[in-house]
Design a protein around this motif. Sequence first.
Motif, PDB file in Angstrom:
ATOM      1  N   ARG A   1      -5.375   2.805  -1.156  1.00  0.00           N
ATOM      2  CA  ARG A   1      -4.152   2.574  -0.387  1.00  0.00           C
ATOM      3  C   ARG A   1      -3.710   1.105  -0.453  1.00  0.00           C
ATOM      4  O   ARG A   1      -2.520   0.801  -0.547  1.00  0.00           O
ATOM      5  CB  ARG A   1      -4.369   2.987   1.075  1.00  0.00           C
ATOM      6  CG  ARG A   1      -3.124   2.959   1.934  1.00  0.00           C
ATOM      7  CD  ARG A   1      -3.419   3.334   3.367  1.00  0.00           C
ATOM      8  NE  ARG A   1      -3.939   4.702   3.475  1.00  0.00           N
ATOM      9  CZ  ARG A   1      -5.215   5.006   3.676  1.00  0.00           C
ATOM     10  NH1 ARG A   1      -6.116   4.029   3.789  1.00  0.00           N
ATOM     11  NH2 ARG A   1      -5.598   6.257   3.765  1.00  0.00           N
ATOM     12  N   ARG A   2      -4.674   0.190  -0.419  1.00  0.00           N
ATOM     13  CA  ARG A   2      -4.339  -1.233  -0.377  1.00  0.00           C
ATOM     14  C   ARG A   2      -3.637  -1.734  -1.638  1.00  0.00           C
ATOM     15  O   ARG A   2      -3.002  -2.788  -1.629  1.00  0.00           O
ATOM     16  CB  ARG A   2      -5.599  -2.066  -0.129  1.00  0.00           C
ATOM     17  CG  ARG A   2      -6.639  -1.988  -1.244  1.00  0.00           C
ATOM     18  CD  ARG A   2      -7.959  -2.613  -0.797  1.00  0.00           C
ATOM     19  NE  ARG A   2      -8.981  -2.507  -1.830  1.00  0.00           N
ATOM     20  CZ  ARG A   2      -9.253  -3.480  -2.692  1.00  0.00           C
ATOM     21  NH1 ARG A   2      -8.575  -4.616  -2.668  1.00  0.00           N
ATOM     22  NH2 ARG A   2     -10.203  -3.319  -3.594  1.00  0.00           N
ATOM     23  N   HIS A   3      -3.747  -0.968  -2.746  1.00  0.00           N
ATOM     24  CA  HIS A   3      -3.140  -1.420  -3.997  1.00  0.00           C
ATOM     25  C   HIS A   3      -1.660  -1.039  -4.122  1.00  0.00           C
ATOM     26  O   HIS A   3      -0.979  -1.526  -5.028  1.00  0.00           O
ATOM     27  CB  HIS A   3      -3.915  -0.868  -5.191  1.00  0.00           C
ATOM     28  CG  HIS A   3      -5.300  -1.421  -5.316  1.00  0.00           C
ATOM     29  ND1 HIS A   3      -5.580  -2.757  -5.142  1.00  0.00           N
ATOM     30  CD2 HIS A   3      -6.487  -0.798  -5.577  1.00  0.00           C
ATOM     31  CE1 HIS A   3      -6.885  -2.957  -5.316  1.00  0.00           C
ATOM     32  NE2 HIS A   3      -7.449  -1.781  -5.563  1.00  0.00           N
ATOM     33  N   ILE A   4      -1.185  -0.181  -3.222  1.00  0.00           N
ATOM     34  CA  ILE A   4       0.219   0.231  -3.309  1.00  0.00           C
ATOM     35  C   ILE A   4       1.149  -0.971  -3.183  1.00  0.00           C
ATOM     36  O   ILE A   4       2.140  -1.099  -3.913  1.00  0.00           O
ATOM     37  CB  ILE A   4       0.533   1.291  -2.232  1.00  0.00           C
ATOM     38  CG1 ILE A   4      -0.222   2.585  -2.540  1.00  0.00           C
ATOM     39  CG2 ILE A   4       2.045   1.559  -2.156  1.00  0.00           C
ATOM     40  CD1 ILE A   4      -0.091   3.644  -1.459  1.00  0.00           C
ATOM     41  N   GLU A   5       0.827  -1.873  -2.279  1.00  0.00           N
ATOM     42  CA  GLU A   5       1.594  -3.107  -2.133  1.00  0.00           C
ATOM     43  C   GLU A   5       0.833  -4.298  -2.700  1.00  0.00           C
ATOM     44  O   GLU A   5       1.219  -5.439  -2.472  1.00  0.00           O
ATOM     45  CB  GLU A   5       1.925  -3.353  -0.659  1.00  0.00           C
ATOM     46  CG  GLU A   5       2.900  -2.347  -0.059  1.00  0.00           C
ATOM     47  CD  GLU A   5       4.266  -2.411  -0.711  1.00  0.00           C
ATOM     48  OE1 GLU A   5       4.662  -3.504  -1.169  1.00  0.00           O
ATOM     49  OE2 GLU A   5       4.945  -1.367  -0.781  1.00  0.00           O
TER      50      GLU A   5
END
Length: 296
Positions: free
Chosen positions: A62-66
């Motif tokens: 999830r943290r890589h989406i932004e």
Amino acid sequence: MPVIHEITDLTAPELDIYARLTQAQLRNRLEPEKGVFIAESPKVIRLALDAGHIPVALLMERRHIEGQAKDILERCGDIPVYTADRHVLASLTGYPLTRGVLCALRRPKLPTVEAICRDARRVAVLEGIVDTTNVGAIFRSAAALGVDAVLVSPACYDPLYRRAVRVSMGTVFQVPWTRIGDADVPNRPGCGTWSDEGIAELHEHGFTCAAMALSDDSMTPDELNARLTEREAAGAAPAKLALLFGTEGEGLSPATIARCDYTVRIPMAHGVDSLNVAASSAVAFYAFRQLSQLGR
């Protein structure tokens, strides 16, 4: 824009490509146009996209989406993006994700041997290499040392296997490659039947074929370089060289060696009998580095 899907069910069928399909199923041999392969890590995925490969879906923390995958999402259009925390994804795939991102991409149609060889002067041919780490490492050395193309026998492991792609650091998308020769005869491993057609085709395209193997009649890379230089000095066309490497353990099959024009060995010291195939390929690529691509 990509469509974000939070993973709530690890058994969901849309996640099969990341967790439950075999390599043969990913390749989809019955319908190759529907086949996919998996690229792992943002750097490798970017190289795949740069090479024109078409993304199908993404799986990421999830943290890589932004974060470090934001630019990848911007390039991929409205494909599905499946996301969860790192421990959830590791439970799904069975291994920790390198850099936390996987991308499923459409498998490309392979070019013909003729197209691969048309403007090449130095190519590598891999016979039956079945370790994905070795396949990936050979591609990385080929890219770093300016090899024009890689040809793989029917029994050689798929260069687009996830681990091979990762070990290659994405160079499988930079070095042209394709398959060569008829399939080996079943139940006769190492027989080299592919090379009956394959080496003949290389000869048709003007290549001198050098088997990298230990034998009594072998020569060193320096000796073959000298011979190729003498031929050019005598008015022959610029040398085009195919370097053939065999499977782990047994090496090239006797039939393949017999069909080659020369057998080349890397001199060893301290009683070492041979190098790992990935290491020997790097040495050979460097030894014949003067054979740059036609037109360069």
